[in-house]
Design a protein around this motif. Structure first.
Motif, PDB file in Angstrom:
ATOM      1  N   LEU A   1      -5.518  16.237  -6.830  1.00 50.25           N
ATOM      2  CA  LEU A   1      -4.091  15.812  -6.474  1.00 50.25           C
ATOM      3  C   LEU A   1      -3.168  16.743  -7.460  1.00 50.25           C
ATOM      4  CD1 LEU A   1      -2.677  13.696  -4.533  1.00 50.25           C
ATOM      5  CD2 LEU A   1      -2.765  12.255  -6.526  1.00 50.25           C
TER       6      LEU A   1
ATOM      7  N   ALA B   1      -8.995   8.693   0.962  1.00 48.52           N
ATOM      8  CA  ALA B   1      -7.948   7.555   1.252  1.00 48.52           C
ATOM      9  C   ALA B   1      -6.897   7.268   0.385  1.00 48.52           C
ATOM     10  CB  ALA B   1      -8.853   6.079   1.428  1.00 48.52           C
TER      11      ALA B   1
ATOM     12  N   MET C   1     -10.996   7.166 -16.992  1.00 46.69           N
ATOM     13  CA  MET C   1     -10.159   6.947 -15.668  1.00 46.69           C
ATOM     14  C   MET C   1     -11.287   7.317 -14.579  1.00 46.69           C
ATOM     15  SD  MET C   1      -7.111   8.924 -13.842  1.00 46.69           S
ATOM     16  CE  MET C   1      -6.140   9.029 -15.495  1.00 46.69           C
ATOM     17  N   PRO C   2     -11.275   5.990 -13.877  1.00 49.25           N
ATOM     18  CA  PRO C   2     -12.021   6.303 -12.378  1.00 49.25           C
ATOM     19  C   PRO C   2     -11.640   7.616 -11.512  1.00 49.25           C
ATOM     20  CG  PRO C   2     -11.565   4.032 -12.812  1.00 49.25           C
ATOM     21  CD  PRO C   2     -10.910   4.713 -13.599  1.00 49.25           C
ATOM     22  N   ARG C   3     -12.170   7.985 -10.558  1.00 50.31           N
ATOM     23  CA  ARG C   3     -11.632   8.837  -9.685  1.00 50.31           C
ATOM     24  C   ARG C   3     -11.090  10.153 -10.413  1.00 50.31           C
ATOM     25  NH1 ARG C   3      -8.465   6.376  -4.782  1.00 50.31           N
ATOM     26  NH2 ARG C   3      -9.631   7.939  -3.654  1.00 50.31           N
TER      27      ARG C   3
ATOM     28  N   GLU D   1      -0.314  -0.742  -8.416  1.00 46.06           N
ATOM     29  CA  GLU D   1      -0.216   0.718  -8.238  1.00 46.06           C
ATOM     30  C   GLU D   1      -1.565   1.317  -8.686  1.00 46.06           C
ATOM     31  OE1 GLU D   1       2.534   2.966  -7.001  1.00 46.06           O
ATOM     32  OE2 GLU D   1       1.098   4.717  -7.561  1.00 46.06           O
TER      33      GLU D   1
ATOM     34  N   GLN E   1      -8.030  12.676  -8.887  1.00 43.95           N
ATOM     35  CA  GLN E   1      -6.948  12.974  -9.587  1.00 43.95           C
ATOM     36  C   GLN E   1      -6.659  14.389  -9.952  1.00 43.95           C
ATOM     37  OE1 GLN E   1      -4.342  10.943  -9.985  1.00 43.95           O
ATOM     38  NE2 GLN E   1      -5.356   9.006  -9.159  1.00 43.95           N
TER      39      GLN E   1
ATOM     40  N   PHE F   1       0.800  -1.253   0.022  1.00 39.71           N
ATOM     41  CA  PHE F   1      -0.024   0.105   0.013  1.00 39.71           C
ATOM     42  C   PHE F   1       0.809   1.344   0.047  1.00 39.71           C
ATOM     43  CE2 PHE F   1      -3.040  -3.103   1.409  1.00 39.71           C
ATOM     44  CZ  PHE F   1      -3.971  -2.625   0.463  1.00 39.71           C
ATOM     45  N   THR F   2       2.287   1.075   0.075  1.00 33.88           N
ATOM     46  CA  THR F   2       2.801   2.631   0.148  1.00 33.88           C
ATOM     47  C   THR F   2       4.084   2.349  -1.006  1.00 33.88           C
ATOM     48  OG1 THR F   2       4.576   1.421   1.692  1.00 33.88           O
ATOM     49  CG2 THR F   2       2.761   2.954   2.643  1.00 33.88           C
TER      50      THR F   2
ATOM     51  N   MET G   1      -3.544   6.197  -1.551  1.00 35.03           N
ATOM     52  CA  MET G   1      -2.886   5.059  -1.401  1.00 35.03           C
ATOM     53  C   MET G   1      -1.429   5.131  -2.328  1.00 35.03           C
ATOM     54  SD  MET G   1      -3.914   2.312   0.549  1.00 35.03           S
ATOM     55  CE  MET G   1      -5.590   1.630   0.940  1.00 35.03           C
ATOM     56  N   ALA G   2      -0.484   4.181  -1.897  1.00 36.36           N
ATOM     57  CA  ALA G   2       0.713   4.131  -2.697  1.00 36.36           C
ATOM     58  C   ALA G   2       1.308   5.503  -3.050  1.00 36.36           C
ATOM     59  CB  ALA G   2       0.549   3.348  -3.773  1.00 36.36           C
ATOM     60  N   SER G   3       1.559   5.685  -4.491  1.00 40.45           N
ATOM     61  CA  SER G   3       2.318   7.050  -4.868  1.00 40.45           C
ATOM     62  C   SER G   3       1.525   8.192  -4.615  1.00 40.45           C
ATOM     63  CB  SER G   3       2.687   6.531  -6.524  1.00 40.45           C
ATOM     64  OG  SER G   3       1.475   6.578  -7.284  1.00 40.45           O
ATOM     65  N   ASP G   4       0.196   8.030  -4.499  1.00 37.53           N
ATOM     66  CA  ASP G   4      -0.566   9.191  -4.290  1.00 37.53           C
ATOM     67  C   ASP G   4      -0.412   9.457  -2.975  1.00 37.53           C
ATOM     68  OD1 ASP G   4      -1.641   8.843  -6.905  1.00 37.53           O
ATOM     69  OD2 ASP G   4      -3.700   8.296  -6.182  1.00 37.53           O
ATOM     70  N   LEU G   5      -0.170   8.666  -1.924  1.00 38.66           N
ATOM     71  CA  LEU G   5       0.063   8.927  -0.571  1.00 38.66           C
ATOM     72  C   LEU G   5       1.302   9.737  -0.380  1.00 38.66           C
ATOM     73  CD1 LEU G   5      -1.095   8.477   2.204  1.00 38.66           C
ATOM     74  CD2 LEU G   5       0.072   6.496   2.394  1.00 38.66           C
ATOM     75  N   ARG G   6       2.291   8.970  -1.217  1.00 41.20           N
ATOM     76  CA  ARG G   6       3.554   9.624  -1.104  1.00 41.20           C
ATOM     77  C   ARG G   6       3.775  11.152  -1.762  1.00 41.20           C
ATOM     78  NH1 ARG G   6       5.116   4.488  -3.782  1.00 41.20           N
ATOM     79  NH2 ARG G   6       6.185   5.542  -5.417  1.00 41.20           N
TER      80      ARG G   6
ATOM     81  N   PHE H   1      11.876  10.247  -2.132  1.00 38.68           N
ATOM     82  CA  PHE H   1      10.730   9.491  -1.485  1.00 38.68           C
ATOM     83  C   PHE H   1       9.761   9.253  -2.191  1.00 38.68           C
ATOM     84  CE2 PHE H   1       7.125   9.997   1.153  1.00 38.68           C
ATOM     85  CZ  PHE H   1       6.989   8.412   1.798  1.00 38.68           C
TER      86      PHE H   1
END
Lengths: 277, 221
Positions: free
Chosen positions: B10, B72, B1-3, A269, B7, A260-261, B74-79, B207
């Motif tokens: 973001l 919520a 594309m969903p969401r 992804e 996006q 998830f990260t 996740m992954a690259s979006d969260l980063r 990161f």
């Protein structure tokens, strides 16, 4: 924490779906080249993975990716579906579940299942709902033993306090969340080693869902849990390892924090960030 | 594309970071101009603008928080969002350093110049260039570019060393210059710290792209 997860990931194989187990856990279940069909339609394609004991493994993926079919293969439930056929191996503590001399009923005792919709027997009492599985497997000898097992199972399923004074009432009188915990109690009662959960919270409200999640975290001390879920936050919250399936294939399988990260595969992804699915 | 809406939000947050970065670049540029040209009006403008930059930082933080709580990620979006929160903090601190230098310009006022300013504007140029490139690396998610930028922080440290030694000599030779020299040392120190903040941004870009935290260049100071 992300840092730790990534370092941990570095130590593990990046390309293999079979992630190495830390020293203190063992692989209770080894799935090797498992494929499953409905008639001519392949639902699971050559899937290989190891399941750690006393942990929660989540299987995520879009609808129709084969995740429910996959877990139904793990306790030989798939073969009872229309046109259900399985190839490959599922080793429970080294013994192939699909070997000729293995009794599927015994397998379903050792690997219990909780379904999407609480499957209580509405005409049976709460007590009998829990006792029904035990009666079938003849795991008790005296009435007293049966009462003990029912009480212990309801306690483990965090339901005892809510039902101890109405054990003779119908199972159907309970709320949805309570019914699902009753099903978990019934699954626990037959002393399984693994509990499969197929979307166990999809019919529940958020509070009941959180109760089931707390329960999962509690029971993983004694059991191995494999959960199929559409709810990615749920997978992220409760599981130790997560597998992402797409079109019948296991695309990625790694510690949950990592998936998830910093997922390795672009398809993972794209799915977990909602770019498709 | 969903969401799609998510996006878009973001992307908008990242664009806002770029806009804030542009304002900080301007603040750095103007504060040095104010020092060099004894332009008190420009210096006051930098100090005033600093409040706007603070507001911008909180506005972006709020948008990031909204997305985190409602979508919520996740992954690259969260980063991206985690990196954003870190980058805007660094930008806000850089703006404080620029405002600090503008305040020095105000303090100096019309005192006679101690020396022509050469190394300090050079440091400022390098810092602005590094900042500009780090923001480009941020918006293009380019970890390699971010890694290359940090090596220039050594140039800034070297120039700061040079400025410090030179001003020390002034002070030793003529104690009457101490106050004026000390003010210029503050300017050098602010620029050196600003360079370190650019390094922080580059670390966050790496990161954001790779998921790995790397300490990229440990400053001499």
């Amino acid at each position: 924490m992300v840092h730790e997860a990534v370092n941990q990931a570095d130590k593990e194989s990046r390309s293999e779906a079979v992630a190495a187990a830390p020293v203190h856990v063992r692989n209770i279940l080894e799935v090797k080249n498992l494929s499953a069909w409905y008639g001519n339609m392949m639902a699971v394609n050559n899937l290989t993975m190891s399941i750690h004991s006393r942990s929660i493994t989540a299987i995520i993926g879009p609808s129709g990716c084969g995740k429910s079919t996959f877990i139904r293969c793990l306790n030989r439930m798939h073969e009872v579906s229309d046109g259900g056929r399985v190839e490959g191996k599922v080793l429970l503590d080294g013994k192939d579940l699909y070997a000729r001399d293995v009794d599927p009923v015994e397998i379903r005792r050792r690997i219990g299942m909780v379904f999407q919709k609480p499957s209580v027997f509405p005409t049976m009492s709460i007590f009998d709902n829990v006792a029904s599985g035990i009666s079938l497997t003849r795991l008790w000898s005296r009435k007293r033993d049966l009462q003990d097992v029912v009480e212990r199972s309801l306690k483990k399923a965090a339901l005892w306090e809510e039902v101890k004074d109405k054990l003779n009432q119908s199972g159907g009188s309970l709320s949805g969340g309570q019914q699902q915990r009753l099903c978990i109690a019934r699954a626990i009662a037959i002393a399984p080693e693994i509990i499969l959960m197929d979307e166990p919270c999809s019919a529940l409200d958020p509070i009941s869902t959180l109760k089931i999640e707390e329960l999962m975290l509690e029971i993983k001390k004694d059991y191995t849990v494999i959960i199929v879920t559409h709810n990615m936050q749920q997978a992220a919250r409760v599981s130790d390892r997560t597998g992402f399936m797409l079109l019948g294939e296991l695309i990625e399988y790694a510690p949950t924090k990592e998936v998830f990260t910093v997922p390795k595969d672009k398809r993972t992804e794209d799915y977990i960030t909602g770019r498709f699915g | 594309m969903p969401r799609e809406t998510y996006q878009r939000h973001l992307r908008e947050i990242q664009d806002e970071v770029m806009e804030m970065g542009g304002t900080v670049e301007k603040a750095l540029e103007w504060s040095m101009q104010a020092l060099k040209n004894r332009d008190l009006e420009l210096a006051k403008k930098v100090v005033d603008n600093d409040k706007e930059i603070d507001k911008k930082r909180f506005a972006i933080e709020e948008q990031a928080l909204d997305l985190m709580s409602t979508q919520a990620p996740m992954a690259s979006d969260l980063r991206i969002l985690l990196a954003t929160l870190s980058v805007i903090t660094d930008l806000e601190r850089m703006a404080d350093h620029a405002a600090g230098n503008a305040k020095v310009a105000i303090l100096i006022g019309d005192e006679p110049p101690l020396k022509p300013l050469i190394d300090l504007p050079r440091m400022n140029e390098i810092v602005i260039d590094m900042l500009h490139k780090s923001l480009d690396a941020f918006i293009h998610h380019d970890a390699e570019a971010a890694r290359q930028i940090v090596s220039r922080d050594d140039e800034i440290d070297h120039l700061y060393d040079q400025v410090f030694r030179e001003l020390l000599i002034f002070m030793m030779e003529d104690p009457r210059t101490i106050t004026r020299a000390e003010r210029l040392i503050w300017v050098g120190h602010n620029l050196e710290r600003t360079g370190d903040r650019v390094t922080n941004i580059c670390e966050r870009v790496v990161f954001m792209v790779t998921g790995k935290m790397e300490e990229m260049n440990i400053s001499t100071y």
